[in-house]
Enzyme design. Structure first.
Site, PDB file in Angstrom:
ATOM      1  N   GLU A 132       0.833  -1.220   0.000  1.00  0.00           N
ATOM      2  CA  GLU A 132       0.000   0.000   0.000  1.00  0.00           C
ATOM      3  C   GLU A 132       0.863   1.265   0.000  1.00  0.00           C
ATOM      4  O   GLU A 132       0.783   2.103   0.918  1.00  0.00           O
ATOM      5  CB  GLU A 132      -0.945  -0.006   1.201  1.00  0.00           C
ATOM      6  CG  GLU A 132      -1.986  -1.114   1.122  1.00  0.00           C
ATOM      7  CD  GLU A 132      -3.013  -1.094   2.233  1.00  0.00           C
ATOM      8  OE1 GLU A 132      -4.121  -1.633   2.022  1.00  0.00           O
ATOM      9  OE2 GLU A 132      -2.723  -0.546   3.323  1.00  0.00           O
ATOM     10  N   GLU A 159      -5.505  -8.634  -0.793  1.00  0.00           N
ATOM     11  CA  GLU A 159      -6.174  -8.486   0.500  1.00  0.00           C
ATOM     12  C   GLU A 159      -7.652  -8.187   0.277  1.00  0.00           C
ATOM     13  O   GLU A 159      -7.980  -7.284  -0.493  1.00  0.00           O
ATOM     14  CB  GLU A 159      -5.608  -7.317   1.313  1.00  0.00           C
ATOM     15  CG  GLU A 159      -4.184  -7.440   1.792  1.00  0.00           C
ATOM     16  CD  GLU A 159      -3.752  -6.228   2.624  1.00  0.00           C
ATOM     17  OE1 GLU A 159      -2.548  -5.947   2.645  1.00  0.00           O
ATOM     18  OE2 GLU A 159      -4.634  -5.554   3.210  1.00  0.00           O
TER      19      GLU A 159
HETATM   20  C1  BGP Z   1      -4.588  -3.019   4.943  1.00  0.00           C
HETATM   21  C2  BGP Z   1      -3.209  -3.432   5.424  1.00  0.00           C
HETATM   22  C3  BGP Z   1      -3.187  -4.641   6.272  1.00  0.00           C
HETATM   23  C4  BGP Z   1      -4.421  -4.831   7.114  1.00  0.00           C
HETATM   24  C5  BGP Z   1      -5.700  -4.352   6.516  1.00  0.00           C
HETATM   25  C6  BGP Z   1      -6.867  -4.277   7.443  1.00  0.00           C
HETATM   26  O1  BGP Z   1      -4.598  -1.731   4.643  1.00  0.00           O
HETATM   27  O2  BGP Z   1      -2.354  -3.657   4.333  1.00  0.00           O
HETATM   28  O3  BGP Z   1      -1.980  -4.630   6.975  1.00  0.00           O
HETATM   29  O4  BGP Z   1      -4.240  -4.643   8.387  1.00  0.00           O
HETATM   30  O5  BGP Z   1      -5.581  -3.145   5.887  1.00  0.00           O
HETATM   31  O6  BGP Z   1      -6.807  -3.121   8.180  1.00  0.00           O
HETATM   32  P1  BGP Z   1      -6.917  -3.096   9.762  1.00  0.00           P
HETATM   33  O7  BGP Z   1      -6.005  -4.132  10.276  1.00  0.00           O
HETATM   34  O8  BGP Z   1      -6.525  -1.720  10.099  1.00  0.00           O
HETATM   35  O9  BGP Z   1      -8.329  -3.405  10.058  1.00  0.00           O
END
Ligand code: BGP
Length: 507
Positions: A191, A386
């Site tokens: 990201e 993701e």
């Molecule tokens: C993305 C990231 C991940 C992950 C996910 C969910 O942006 O790449 O690392 O954590 O988001 O977000 P969160 O864990 O803040 O709920």
């Protein structure tokens, strides 16, 4: 019976990040990383993502003074560092053929500027990929996923310092050489666009350490250094291991105009372009004029070296990877409009969409729109690395976890992806659910914001047995993958409970 079809080599998997699962924060020679300075701060409203992500020197001093894991959730993670063999064995039962994980930079170069790598760290990841190979699971490795050695923040200017490019190159090249027999797919920086929204976790930037500088300038200069570093990793792989594929990775939050008022349509296009700039640079190998214009308007002059443009051109990514969780609306004037949260960003509430326990609006069709947009823009293979639902789960007394709402979320998103594969003429390498086991949330540092297919007995204060329990979504994904490349339409027909019916359960 009607079917969706994927390529036979379609990559079905799960994804994690080292700082959110591993723990073992100071074991076997690992240095302290920026993630070890992050703690769950219940007094901060988790809807206020700016405060949740803020970092200052006081907080870092506090982290340096405290050598325990209590409250520092990313120091203990879910102890994947010691449980990886068993976690991988369990996950392999689902039938996944790919596993995305990241490397903790500070496990390889504890201070980031060390002359020699930490062999124990390298061997840990070698054992990890060997474990995956036992189950024919293809690794997808992220080199920088929201962590870096803290020493590079304290004794350098983090990514604002051009030296970070060569420190990162040395780290990347060392890991690529050590794991090259097992790893074909690489993502240099997770990201990369998030540096604008949360500069500390993305680039180690702490505003109060740049008192006499325009912090926006610091952020964009650091962004440039990350682009050059990532482009050099692409070149290193292409020059030394031609069969390797290196992708860029961006956050994909679909942004819609609040209504058909052309002002709002223009606003939405502007917001989307701001994120596109990051993949434009990494795919097309040069800065888009619209970003150069914006920097000019902000009076931001990027310091570039003569070789940078050539590096960016030669460092064009082989595929475009992205994360997708939700969508938001935007408007020219948001006065009086309900705001909503998304993946570490804010937007205007969309009345057509439900929201998750953490206020992220759920929009499966937004995933299809993202696939169309990104493929039309780049004509490069795409990779959904993701996608998942952060939710409060309950562990029943019999050890089961009935996460229908997560099955419904995944089912609807995967269905849109398969429709897109069937109808939109896109190239798609694969799909990874965010969450293997539950893990520490990147934004809120909580375990209670659960994503995994496997529940971990742990609370936000770090209490628990760390015992693992397969959720209903684990068996659902196993069933889906059992169909191979021919998936019956009927599989997506119904789930017991839809996300719309899930009531808000958080505090
Ligand atoms: C993305 C990231 C991940 C992950 C996910 C969910 O942006 O790449 O690392 O954590 O988001 O977000 P969160 O864990 O803040 O709920």
């Amino acid at each position: 019976m009607k079917y969706y079809h994927t390529n036979t080599n379609f990559l079905w998997g799960v994804a994690t990040a080292a700082n959110q699962v591993e723990g073992g924060w100071n074991e076997d020679g690992k240095g302290m990383s920026i993630a070890d300075c992050l703690r769950y701060r219940p007094q901060i409203d988790i809807r206020d993502y700016k405060s949740v992500n803020s970092m200052d020197s006081e907080e870092i001093k506090r982290a340096l003074r405290d050598n325990s894991t209590k409250g520092w959730a990313k120091r203990h993670g879910v102890d994947f560092y010691h449980n990886y063999r068993d976690d991988i064995r369990q996950l392999a039962e689902t039938g996944i053929n790919t596993y995305r994980f990241s490397i903790a930079w500070s496990r390889i170069f504890p201070n980031g500027d060390d002359s020699k790598p930490n062999k124990a760290g390298l061997d840990y990841y070698l054992n990890l990929v060997k474990e995956l190979a036992k189950y024919d699971i293809e690794p997808v490795v992220t080199l920088s996923h929201y962590e870096m050695p803290l020493n590079l923040v304290l004794n350098y200017d983090a990514w604002y310092d051009r030296k970070l490019i060569s420190f990162f190159e040395k780290f990347a090249d060392t890991v690529i050489d050590y794991l090259h027999e097992y790893v074909k797919y690489w993502i240099p920086i997770n990201e990369i666009d998030s540096i604008i929204r949360h500069p500390f976790s993305s680039a180690g930037l702490v505003e109060d350490r740049f008192q006499n500088k325009n912090f926006s300038n610091v952020i964009y200069q650091s962004m440039h250094h990350q682009f050059v570093a990532a482009a050099r990793v692409v070149q290193y792989c292409h020059n030394n291991y031609p069969s390797m594929k290196v992708g860029c990775m961006v956050t994909r939050t679909m942004v819609y105009p609040y209504n058909s008022d052309p002002q709002n349509v223009l606003q939405a296009s502007k917001v989307m372009r701001d994120v596109y700039a990051f993949s434009d640079i990494q795919v097309r190998g040069k800065y888009p004029n619209f970003l150069l214009k914006q920097l000019e308007e902000k009076n931001i002059r990027l310091k570039m070296e003569s070789t940078d443009e050539e590096d960016l051109k030669k460092g064009s990514a082989d595929f475009v990877a992205f994360s997708y969780y939700s969508s938001v609306c935007t408007a020219y004037d948001v006065t009086g409009l309900k705001v909503t949260k998304a993946n570490r960003t804010m937007g205007v509430y969309n009345k057509y969409l439900p929201e998750s326990d953490w206020g992220w609006q759920i929009d499966p069709i937004g995933l299809r729109l993202s696939l169309i947009d990104l493929y039309d823009r780049y004509q490069k293979p795409l990779f959904i690395v993701e996608n998942g639902l952060g939710a409060v789960d309950e562990l029943a007394s019999d050890g089961s976890v009935h996460d229908d709402y997560r099955i419904d979320y995944l089912s609807k998103h995967i269905k849109q992806m398969l429709i897109s594969l069937t109808q939109d003429g896109i190239e798609l390498m694969g799909y990874c659910i965010w969450g293997t086991t539950d893990m520490i949330s990147a934004s809120s540092n909580q375990i209670s914001k659960r994503y995994g297919l496997i529940y971990v007995d742990l609370d936000d204060e770090g209490n628990g047995s760390y015992k693992r329990y397969k959720k209903d979504s684990f068996y659902w994904y196993k069933k889906l993958l059992s169909f191979g490349s021919e998936i019956p339409f009927s599989f997506f027909k119904t789930t017991n409970v839809s996300v719309e019916e899930v009531s808000l359960k958080i505090r």
